[in-house]
Enzyme design. Sequence first.
Site, mmCIF file in Angstrom:
data_model
loop_
_atom_site.group_PDB
_atom_site.id
_atom_site.type_symbol
_atom_site.label_atom_id
_atom_site.label_comp_id
_atom_site.label_asym_id
_atom_site.label_seq_id
_atom_site.Cartn_x
_atom_site.Cartn_y
_atom_site.Cartn_z
ATOM 1 N N CYS A 1 -15.414 7.031 8.836
ATOM 2 C CA CYS A 1 -14.702 8.261 8.478
ATOM 3 C C CYS A 1 -15.744 9.308 8.104
ATOM 4 O O CYS A 1 -16.135 9.425 6.945
ATOM 5 C CB CYS A 1 -13.744 7.988 7.315
ATOM 6 N N GLY B 1 0.823 -1.197 0.000
ATOM 7 C CA GLY B 1 0.000 0.000 0.000
ATOM 8 C C GLY B 1 0.855 1.244 0.000
ATOM 9 O O GLY B 1 1.827 1.343 0.756
ATOM 10 N N ALA B 2 0.514 2.200 -0.862
ATOM 11 C CA ALA B 2 1.318 3.422 -1.011
ATOM 12 C C ALA B 2 0.452 4.662 -0.861
ATOM 13 O O ALA B 2 0.439 5.547 -1.719
ATOM 14 C CB ALA B 2 2.038 3.429 -2.359
ATOM 15 N N GLY B 3 -0.275 4.730 0.243
ATOM 16 C CA GLY B 3 -1.098 5.898 0.520
ATOM 17 C C GLY B 3 -0.432 6.806 1.532
ATOM 18 O O GLY B 3 0.798 6.880 1.615
ATOM 19 N N THR B 4 -1.241 7.474 2.342
ATOM 20 C CA THR B 4 -0.704 8.428 3.317
ATOM 21 C C THR B 4 0.003 7.736 4.475
ATOM 22 O O THR B 4 0.639 8.399 5.296
ATOM 23 C CB THR B 4 -1.826 9.332 3.862
ATOM 24 N N GLY B 5 -0.090 6.416 4.557
ATOM 25 C CA GLY B 5 0.691 5.659 5.517
ATOM 26 C C GLY B 5 1.868 4.967 4.858
ATOM 27 O O GLY B 5 2.994 5.000 5.358
ATOM 28 N N CYS C 1 -7.752 16.409 13.702
ATOM 29 C CA CYS C 1 -8.385 16.521 12.395
ATOM 30 C C CYS C 1 -8.578 17.982 12.023
ATOM 31 O O CYS C 1 -9.062 18.780 12.832
ATOM 32 C CB CYS C 1 -9.739 15.805 12.412
ATOM 33 N N GLY D 1 -4.815 11.261 10.641
ATOM 34 C CA GLY D 1 -3.449 11.396 10.154
ATOM 35 C C GLY D 1 -2.390 11.307 11.228
ATOM 36 O O GLY D 1 -1.333 10.699 11.030
ATOM 37 N N ALA E 1 -1.587 -1.192 -5.726
ATOM 38 C CA ALA E 1 -2.483 -1.625 -6.800
ATOM 39 C C ALA E 1 -2.433 -0.706 -8.008
ATOM 40 O O ALA E 1 -2.648 -1.149 -9.145
ATOM 41 C CB ALA E 1 -3.913 -1.726 -6.279
#
Length: 425
Positions: free
Chosen positions: A160, A8-12, A354, A321, A35
Amino acid sequence: MAHIVIMGAGTGGMPAAYEMREKLDKAHKVTVVNAVDYFQFVPSNPWLAVGWRTRDDITFPIRPYLEKKGIDFIASAVEKIDAANKRLALANGDSLDYDYLLITTGPKLAFEEIEGLGPHGGHTHSVCTSDHAEAAWAGYQKFTQDPGHVIIGAAQGASCFGPAYEYAFILDTDLRKRKIRDKVPMTYVTSEPYIGHLGLGGVGDSKGMIESELRNRHIKWITNAKITRVAAGKMFVAEHNEAGEVIKEHELEFNYSMVLPAFKGVDAVANVEGLCNPRGFVIVDEYQRSPTFPNIYSAGVCIAIPPVEATPVPTGTPKTGYMIESMVSAIVQNIEAELSGKQPSHKGTWNAICLADMGDTGAAFVALPQIPPRNVNWMKKGKWVHVAKVAFEKYFLRKMKRGSSEPLYEKYVLKALGIERLREK
């Protein structure tokens, strides 16, 4: 030499890769598997869905930025995790062995749990991905030519809620700019027991503040709402009381709708026996490590966190975040410790911060810790939050392109909010 694979290559996942490469000896190999071949800054999707951003503004190709830092990248979905043999089977037909696996996939979007929900054969839009937000923007442009009733909300099981509120307020602001707000009745539908619950049991006076904003913007709402099905132009909603009993059935007509779905774990992760809870979220200990598979770590939306409290209609708990940033840092330090023959000892925070944009203003929420009772239960509203969210977007994207593992929340956000001294776990 150890091979650390980040799924996974998101914000994490992206910050994890940079921090892993920075902290670990260069003899160890770091590989990211994702993906798609691009990074998408998900917090900006509500802006993309009204045309305030373009896709190019909030996405970029992953490979050149990772490879510049000595990190391998594979653009392929993972079809299967063979945890016993420490191997991934990829959708492109290849396999990938690992010594340590870090799962930061984000969620599977469970549109299928409600008949007619979602952009894939359903009748509602989403802002969960850049593809969805682009489709929402296309639908919105058509809607503005023949405006009517709008429904915005979050379905039962959603965890969310912030983006749904953001999109409702951003849409209201944009409609006023277009001078057609008077032609658009709006209804907010949510599984929360009350407005401003946010999956957190409320933060500060979030209930009063958000209710006031909805009233001032002429947005009606239905809470304790379970969407039973969606048809073309019509949403069927069961409203519940505090005992979980249905007290009213609503048939709401709409010309345009955006509803956030419930989340589940992605299939490849959920199918690993002993790794996940029944919803497919990874079970982790206090060190972000799987109790069943000690060489598997996980962070972000894909981990299992219990609800803050029982609610009449199911609601999940958000992973914000700041939590994700701290989880990632803890994992990197724990893997570094293990490679040095030491035991993991670092823990992620359970604090929630947030910044929520509201179109022409915004609200900042701080819950330290996330689960009540809290040491800090703080909420502030003002135009400065809108400015801060724009700055956050630009800084985070620049940070990802620069390949920096700098702790954004610890170094800037807490300081900006004047609470940098409050970092208790």
